[in-house]
Design a protein around this motif. Structure first.
Motif, PDB file in Angstrom:
ATOM      1  N   UNK A   1      23.593 -14.572   5.176  1.00 42.83           N
ATOM      2  CA  UNK A   1      25.041 -14.569   4.970  1.00 42.83           C
ATOM      3  C   UNK A   1      25.576 -13.136   4.923  1.00 42.83           C
ATOM      4  N   UNK A   2      24.855 -12.239   4.296  1.00 46.29           N
ATOM      5  CA  UNK A   2      25.272 -10.836   4.238  1.00 46.29           C
ATOM      6  C   UNK A   2      25.292 -10.209   5.630  1.00 46.29           C
ATOM      7  N   UNK A  19      28.638  -8.833   7.652  1.00 43.99           N
ATOM      8  CA  UNK A  19      28.736  -7.457   8.145  1.00 43.99           C
ATOM      9  C   UNK A  19      29.011  -7.459   9.649  1.00 43.99           C
ATOM     10  N   UNK A  20      28.363  -8.355  10.388  1.00 46.83           N
ATOM     11  CA  UNK A  20      28.585  -8.415  11.831  1.00 46.83           C
ATOM     12  C   UNK A  20      30.019  -8.849  12.152  1.00 46.83           C
ATOM     13  N   UNK A  21      30.529  -9.831  11.431  1.00 52.75           N
ATOM     14  CA  UNK A  21      31.903 -10.283  11.655  1.00 52.75           C
ATOM     15  C   UNK A  21      32.886  -9.183  11.283  1.00 52.75           C
ATOM     16  N   UNK A  22      32.653  -8.507  10.168  1.00 51.82           N
ATOM     17  CA  UNK A  22      33.532  -7.427   9.718  1.00 51.82           C
ATOM     18  C   UNK A  22      33.579  -6.297  10.745  1.00 51.82           C
TER      19      UNK A  22
END
Length: 58
Positions: free
Chosen positions: A18-19, A23-26
Motif C-alpha cells: 500500500x505504501x 508513492x507511485x500514485x503520488x
C-alpha cells in the motif's frame, strides 16, 4: 509493536504494498500536474485576469 499487530494477519506485505502504491500514485500525479506539456495551459490561465473582456463590459 509492528510484528505484534500483524502477527495474526496472513498478508504481512500488505502495508508495504500500500505504501509503494501510494508513492507511485503520488509521483504520477505530481508528474502529470507539473509536466512540461501543461505549461501552455498554465500560461493561458495566468493571463486570463489580464485579458480584455469581450462585449465592452467592465
Amino acid at each position: 509493536m509492528y510484528k505484534q499487530f500483524y502477527s495474526g494477519m496472513d498478508l504481512t506485505e500488505l502495508p508495504l504494498f500500500a505504501l509503494v502504491l501510494f508513492i507511485m500514485v503520488f509521483l504520477g500525479v505530481c508528474a502529470w500536474v507539473f509536466g512540461v506539456r501543461r505549461g501552455k495551459d498554465f500560461d493561458a490561465l495566468a493571463n486570463m485576469p489580464l485579458a480584455e473582456r469581450e462585449g465592452g463590459h467592465e
